[in-house]
Design a protein around this motif. Structure first.
Motif, mmCIF file in Angstrom:
data_model
loop_
_atom_site.group_PDB
_atom_site.id
_atom_site.type_symbol
_atom_site.label_atom_id
_atom_site.label_comp_id
_atom_site.label_asym_id
_atom_site.label_seq_id
_atom_site.Cartn_x
_atom_site.Cartn_y
_atom_site.Cartn_z
ATOM 1 N N ASN A 138 0.814 -1.207 0.000
ATOM 2 C CA ASN A 138 0.000 0.000 0.000
ATOM 3 C C ASN A 138 0.853 1.265 0.000
ATOM 4 O OD1 ASN A 138 -2.442 -1.549 0.249
ATOM 5 N ND2 ASN A 138 -1.992 -1.772 2.437
ATOM 6 N N GLU A 139 0.215 2.365 -0.338
ATOM 7 C CA GLU A 139 0.849 3.688 -0.282
ATOM 8 C C GLU A 139 0.150 4.474 0.818
ATOM 9 O OE1 GLU A 139 0.964 7.617 -3.166
ATOM 10 O OE2 GLU A 139 1.096 5.626 -4.099
ATOM 11 N N TYR A 140 0.928 5.020 1.758
ATOM 12 C CA TYR A 140 0.351 5.648 2.941
ATOM 13 C C TYR A 140 0.660 7.140 2.975
ATOM 14 C CZ TYR A 140 0.194 0.742 4.357
ATOM 15 O OH TYR A 140 -0.031 -0.613 4.397
ATOM 16 N N HIS A 141 -0.384 7.934 3.115
ATOM 17 C CA HIS A 141 -0.256 9.375 3.299
ATOM 18 C C HIS A 141 -0.851 9.682 4.680
ATOM 19 C CE1 HIS A 141 0.911 10.312 -0.897
ATOM 20 N NE2 HIS A 141 0.303 9.157 -1.120
ATOM 21 N N VAL A 142 -0.015 10.161 5.590
ATOM 22 C CA VAL A 142 -0.389 10.248 7.003
ATOM 23 C C VAL A 142 -0.405 11.700 7.472
ATOM 24 C CG1 VAL A 142 0.090 9.417 9.328
ATOM 25 C CG2 VAL A 142 0.784 8.032 7.334
ATOM 26 N N VAL A 143 -1.578 12.158 7.927
ATOM 27 C CA VAL A 143 -1.712 13.476 8.533
ATOM 28 C C VAL A 143 -1.499 13.317 10.029
ATOM 29 C CG1 VAL A 143 -3.225 15.448 8.943
ATOM 30 C CG2 VAL A 143 -3.329 14.222 6.760
ATOM 31 N N LEU A 144 -0.488 13.993 10.550
ATOM 32 C CA LEU A 144 -0.118 13.841 11.957
ATOM 33 C C LEU A 144 -0.735 14.946 12.810
ATOM 34 C CD1 LEU A 144 3.673 12.988 11.571
ATOM 35 C CD2 LEU A 144 1.795 11.397 12.025
ATOM 36 N N GLY A 145 -1.533 14.538 13.807
ATOM 37 C CA GLY A 145 -1.992 15.485 14.811
ATOM 38 C C GLY A 145 -0.812 15.997 15.621
ATOM 39 N N GLU A 146 -1.007 17.122 16.313
ATOM 40 C CA GLU A 146 0.137 17.777 16.958
ATOM 41 C C GLU A 146 0.836 16.899 17.991
ATOM 42 O OE1 GLU A 146 -1.142 21.176 19.449
ATOM 43 O OE2 GLU A 146 -3.152 20.728 18.729
ATOM 44 N N ASN A 147 0.105 16.173 18.809
ATOM 45 C CA ASN A 147 0.752 15.327 19.817
ATOM 46 C C ASN A 147 1.390 14.098 19.195
ATOM 47 O OD1 ASN A 147 0.042 17.102 21.768
ATOM 48 N ND2 ASN A 147 -1.361 15.751 22.860
ATOM 49 N N ILE A 148 0.811 13.581 18.133
ATOM 50 C CA ILE A 148 1.377 12.404 17.471
ATOM 51 C C ILE A 148 2.639 12.778 16.712
ATOM 52 C CG2 ILE A 148 0.928 10.649 15.702
ATOM 53 C CD1 ILE A 148 -1.943 10.616 16.582
ATOM 54 N N ALA A 149 2.653 13.966 16.119
ATOM 55 C CA ALA A 149 3.835 14.413 15.369
ATOM 56 C C ALA A 149 5.080 14.453 16.250
ATOM 57 C CB ALA A 149 3.575 15.792 14.764
ATOM 58 N N GLU A 150 4.891 14.690 17.550
ATOM 59 C CA GLU A 150 6.026 14.799 18.464
ATOM 60 C C GLU A 150 6.728 13.466 18.691
ATOM 61 O OE1 GLU A 150 4.518 16.486 22.032
ATOM 62 O OE2 GLU A 150 4.099 18.457 21.148
ATOM 63 N N VAL A 151 6.024 12.353 18.462
ATOM 64 C CA VAL A 151 6.593 11.046 18.806
ATOM 65 C C VAL A 151 6.794 10.140 17.586
ATOM 66 C CG1 VAL A 151 5.767 11.053 21.186
ATOM 67 C CG2 VAL A 151 4.265 10.209 19.378
ATOM 68 N N VAL A 152 6.515 10.647 16.407
ATOM 69 C CA VAL A 152 6.729 9.856 15.180
ATOM 70 C C VAL A 152 8.047 10.280 14.536
ATOM 71 C CG1 VAL A 152 5.928 9.425 12.832
ATOM 72 C CG2 VAL A 152 4.292 9.423 14.714
#
Length: 380
Positions: free
Chosen positions: A32-46
């Protein structure tokens, strides 16, 4: 399959854990091809650099819910991104999304406040707070019904309640579970001080939220003290400000507060404790229950439907607002090794109903593929 994963409305709590787990498990499905929108708290740990080339990440500079009553279009970011990416389907890990894409849209739902109106939590609130929750629920129900084609929840109990609340039959149950870090051997890190002789530790792995009802710990400790039991310690993970606001000074000698902990330390925390105490009044699913069972710890929790749905025979249940009953169940577990062992063994059986992190991701993707297939049939 080109998938747009939307975590923009996922801000805190168990929803963050689900979103993170799903994103990482998608690496196992390279077709698959994944396009991921990161919420602000998730962006900090990815760590985006750890993902292969079939992943593209996008940061959104706002929370869509904050624009619901503003003049700004809460969906402008997604409309532009959808035109650019041209996904086959969209998965919003925790809704509502406040956006209706032009392709099949699967939405996770894990907001118990609007489904469990019978919770004793609402009896603790003043009238204006109850009105606030009712008004907020009306808005959320509107967007939940309007913006998705299908919904995924974590227990059958939530499934039935959501179907009634939004009047939709397109609700599917895919069980939550413990994180993949619980399948690894604990690293034997010294996350807690060594126990005193005879010490028995209850872990309360939770941030501060009103519905967690952590304040009940004060009369619980006082009840244990009145019974002459001082060997029981409660381990909490609160910020210092929340800890001092929640636990009375006179009761803090039986509480070890170590502050918020990253998810990877979870296995070590459970291993350093003897049991789990969770006084929550509202949940769709608490991963703490599954984590405790995985780590071989018995549970004392509230006698409410969501808790029974997840824990089954692996817990002792007490009347939700009755500290005396909580003390009784805590003492029973502490004083009767046979009950302790029975709950641990029951937990091993209850765990069979949970998906693994990989199985959960696989089922999300399969459900998305089914939505695409159904959509193509409809177009034809």
């Amino acid at each position: 399959m080109r998938l747009l994963i939307n975590t923009a409305t996922t801000f805190k709590g168990g929803g963050v854990q689900v979103a993170l787990s799903f994103i990482h498990e998608c690496v196992r499905f390279p077709e698959n091809e994944y396009h991921v929108v990161l919420g602000e708290n998730i962006a900090e740990v990815v760590n985006e650099e750890m993902f292969p080339g079939n992943f593209t990440f996008y940061s959104i500079g706002y929370r869509p819910a904050q624009r619901v009553f503003s003049l700004k279009d809460q969906a402008v970011f997604f409309k532009t991104l959808e035109q650019k990416v041209q996904p086959d389907f969209v998965f919003t890990t925790s809704g509502p999304a406040y956006w209706r894409p032009n392709v099949p849209h699967l939405m996770g739902f894990n907001l118990p406040h609007y489904l469990y109106k019978d919770s004793p939590f609402f009896g603790l609130l003043p009238p204006m707070q109850k009105l606030k929750w009712w008004l907020k629920g009306s808005v959320i129900r509107h967007f939940t019904r309007k913006d998705a084609d299908a919904y995924v929840v974590q227990t059958d109990d939530v499934n039935q309640r959501l179907r009634k609340w939004i009047r939709s039959e397109e609700v599917y149950t895919i069980s939550n579970t413990y994180g993949s870090q619980y399948d690894l051997e604990p690293e034997e890190r010294e996350v807690l001080p060594k126990k005193a002789a005879g010490e028995f530790r209850f872990l309360i792995l939770s941030g501060y939220y009103r519905h967690k009802h952590l304040e009940i710990l004060n009369p619980v400790i006082e009840g244990l003290q009145a019974a002459g039991i001082d060997a029981i310690q409660f381990v909490m993970t609160l910020p210092e400000e929340d800890f001092h606001r929640t636990i009375k000074k006179a009761n803090r000698q039986q509480v070890l507060n170590i502050g918020p902990q990253p998810p990877q330390k979870g296995p070590d925390l459970y291993k350093a404790c003897d049991a789990v105490f969770l006084p929550t009044l509202l949940e769709c699913f608490s991963a703490t229950y599954a984590e405790a069972m995985k780590m071989g710890l018995p549970i004392v929790t509230t006698d409410l439907g969501f808790a029974h749905t997840v824990c089954g025979d692996a817990a002792l249940y007490y009347s939700p607002l009755e500290a005396k009953d909580a003390v009784t169940k805590i003492r029973r577990l502490y004083e009767q090794p046979k009950i302790y062992k029975k709950l641990v063994e029951a937990g091993k059986l209850e765990m069979k109903k949970f998906n693994s992190a990989r199985e959960r991701a696989e089922k999300y993707l399969a459900l998305g593929a089914q939505l695409i297939q159904n959509s193509n049939k409809w177009i034809k």
